[in-house]
Design an enzyme around this catalytic site. Structure first.
Site, PDB file in Angstrom:
ATOM      1  N   LYS A  45       0.840  -1.204   0.000  1.00 28.11           N
ATOM      2  CA  LYS A  45       0.000   0.000   0.000  1.00 28.11           C
ATOM      3  C   LYS A  45       0.876   1.256   0.000  1.00 28.11           C
ATOM      4  CE  LYS A  45      -0.273  -0.614   4.974  1.00 28.11           C
ATOM      5  NZ  LYS A  45      -0.901  -1.388   6.022  1.00 28.11           N
ATOM      6  N   ARG A 143     -10.182  -0.580  14.634  1.00 30.43           N
ATOM      7  CA  ARG A 143      -9.994   0.256  13.454  1.00 30.43           C
ATOM      8  C   ARG A 143     -10.914  -0.263  12.358  1.00 30.43           C
ATOM      9  NH1 ARG A 143      -3.994   0.832  10.743  1.00 30.43           N
ATOM     10  NH2 ARG A 143      -4.449  -1.295  10.099  1.00 30.43           N
ATOM     11  N   TYR A 266      16.010  29.773   8.941  1.00 30.99           N
ATOM     12  CA  TYR A 266      14.830  30.481   9.453  1.00 30.99           C
ATOM     13  C   TYR A 266      14.823  30.521  10.978  1.00 30.99           C
ATOM     14  CZ  TYR A 266      12.408  30.535   4.935  1.00 30.99           C
ATOM     15  OH  TYR A 266      12.033  30.768   3.643  1.00 30.99           O
ATOM     16  N   MET A 314      11.889  24.497   3.146  1.00 31.44           N
ATOM     17  CA  MET A 314      11.078  23.736   2.195  1.00 31.44           C
ATOM     18  C   MET A 314      11.932  22.951   1.202  1.00 31.44           C
ATOM     19  SD  MET A 314       8.133  25.067  -0.426  1.00 31.44           S
ATOM     20  CE  MET A 314       7.112  25.782   0.843  1.00 31.44           C
TER      21      MET A 314
HETATM   22  C1  LIG Z   1      -0.052  -2.193   6.660  1.00 30.17           C
HETATM   23  C2  LIG Z   1      -0.582  -3.501   7.082  1.00 30.17           C
HETATM   24  C3  LIG Z   1       0.267  -4.612   7.173  1.00 30.17           C
HETATM   25  C4  LIG Z   1       1.769  -4.505   7.045  1.00 30.17           C
HETATM   26  O1  LIG Z   1       2.299  -4.042   8.269  1.00 30.17           O
HETATM   27  P1  LIG Z   1       3.863  -3.812   8.508  1.00 30.17           P
HETATM   28  O2  LIG Z   1       3.954  -3.396   9.930  1.00 30.17           O
HETATM   29  O3  LIG Z   1       4.285  -2.754   7.564  1.00 30.17           O
HETATM   30  O4  LIG Z   1       4.535  -5.108   8.239  1.00 30.17           O
HETATM   31  C5  LIG Z   1      -0.319  -5.846   7.433  1.00 30.17           C
HETATM   32  N1  LIG Z   1      -1.661  -5.953   7.644  1.00 30.17           N
HETATM   33  C6  LIG Z   1      -2.490  -4.899   7.603  1.00 30.17           C
HETATM   34  C7  LIG Z   1      -3.935  -5.098   7.855  1.00 30.17           C
HETATM   35  C8  LIG Z   1      -1.984  -3.629   7.337  1.00 30.17           C
HETATM   36  O5  LIG Z   1      -2.804  -2.573   7.329  1.00 30.17           O
END
Ligand SMILES: *Cc1c(COP(=O)(O)O)cnc(C)c1O
Length: 378
Positions: A45, A143, A266, A314
């Site tokens: 992702k 979640r 800055y 920046m």
């Molecule tokens: C992002 C995610 C992972 C991967 O987690 P890492 O800590 O990056 O290995 C696995 N399962 C779910 C549901 C996630 O959201």
């Protein structure tokens, strides 16, 4: 390979981000070995945690990965173009309005609530086939995923899960990077308690990167590592056992003499203590070099460790190069901002964040270069 700085000739682009696909593949194989015979998937992702899913997806596939996790439908469609034969699961679930997209692109929804189960079952009726899906059970993250009450309801209603082809039941650990946290065993126990309520045998998946290191009890039938593939640490406060994947080289724009009493950047937050030299480097917070690294970050020039001084702006940051060999610091030259000496994890500690945020924030103004080094040695 990750230890050498880029040559100073070439594109004229300011700074350079090197991503070592060989290291990602080695990390995948390393995790796979730790899993024994259990399947190892990959979380890709957020553009493979900022490293570029167009390159990283095929590299992982080449290493043997067949199950990929993305967050959104759009990420799934993008990955499908790159990997026609992979299994692609969408963690954010089956939202209303996306019913057509999943079968069209061969995406597998990770079902997060009862409404989504009903939606999926309707889709199966309409398609007249058992669409593949995964089922997310919440065991403590609060979640996404079915609650304990949802699970009880499911166990009382025999047909609720009929129709789809359920590949895995999955759950996600909240604190896997701390092996001493009691929540790990508690989540494991809850997961094991919920699995028999599914009324049909489903394979299971619990471990993210850090979860793999909690041992075989956490492995089930599929692991879903992300961060560790990209060089991330798997235990809080310990160096990463994985190969570093990214190297960020910042281009020096200017080297200037400063006198005691001068201020840098800055706000004038850095006051020069004794006469010296400052290198202005073409990486700033707009490139993902966090402003919280102001007067906290470290860069490397060869083996020499040099401090980032004053506020990160920046497009630029300042490095105190008074201690560096004059011949090595010149406009057009490079310093290493992230790499095997000062890792994503180190930068995260200095910035008061986690390596995930450093990686996914890496900007797009660098020249990005993909290498496939056979080993971690330079
Ligand atoms: C992002 C995610 C992972 C991967 O987690 P890492 O800590 O990056 O290995 C696995 N399962 C779910 C549901 C996630 O959201």
């Amino acid at each position: 390979m990750l230890d050498t700085l880029p040559s100073t000739d070439g594109s004229g682009a300011a700074s350079e981000l090197v991503i070592d696909l060989g290291a990602i593949k080695r990390n995948y194989l390393d995790l796979k070995e730790r899993l024994g015979g259990v399947e190892c998937g990959a979380a890709v992702k957020a553009d493979a945690y900022g490293t570029g899913v167009h390159q990283v997806g095929p590299a992982l596939f080449e290493a043997g990965c067949r199950t990929f996790f993305v967050a959104t439908v759009d990420e799934g469609i993008t990955l499908r173009d790159v990997l026609p034969r992979a299994r692609i699961a969408v963690l954010n679930g089956l939202l209303s309005g996306t019913e057509e997209v999943f079968p069209e692109h061969g995406l597998v929804p990770v079902i997060n609530d009862l409404e989504q189960i009903a939606r999926l079952r309707q889709m199966c009726v309409k398609a007249d086939r058992a669409l593949k899906a995964m089922l997310h059970i919440d065991t403590g993250m609060s979640r996404l995923g079915l609650t304990a009450e949802d699970m009880k309801w499911i166990s009382d209603e025999p047909d609720v899960l009929s129709g789809p082809d359920w590949l895995y039941a999955l759950s996600h650990l909240t604190t896997a990077d701390n092996p001493d946290a009691p929540s790990n065993a508690a989540q494991l126990a809850r997961f094991k308690e919920q699995l028999p309520r599914l009324q049909r045998r489903m394979k299971a998946s619990l471990a993210n990167s850090a979860g793999i290191f909690l041992g075989p009890d956490y492995h089930f039938n599929l692991a879903r590592p992300g961060f560790a593939l990209y060089g991330g640490r798997v235990k809080d406060g310990e160096p990463s056992p994985m190969a570093p994947v990214v190297k960020l080289s910042g281009r020096i724009l200017q080297v200037r003499a400063v006198k005691a009493g001068d201020t840098v950047g800055y706000g004038g937050t850095h006051k020069v203590q004794k006469d010296g030299r400052i290198a202005t480097v073409a990486v700033g917070y707009a490139d993902g070099y966090l402003r919280s690294l102001s007067s906290q970050g470290v860069v490397y020039l060869g083996e020499r460790r040099l401090p980032v001084v004053g506020r990160v702006s920046m497009d630029m940051l300042a490095v105190d190069v008074s201690d560096a060999d004059r011949a090595e610091v010149y406009p057009g030259g490079f310093v290493e901002l992230l790499g095997s000496r000062y890792t994503v994890n180190d930068a995260a500690d200095a910035a008061g964040t986690i390596g995930y945020e450093i990686l996914t924030g890496l900007g797009h103004r660098y020249t990005r270069r993909y290498i496939d080094a056979a080993s971690g040695e330079a």
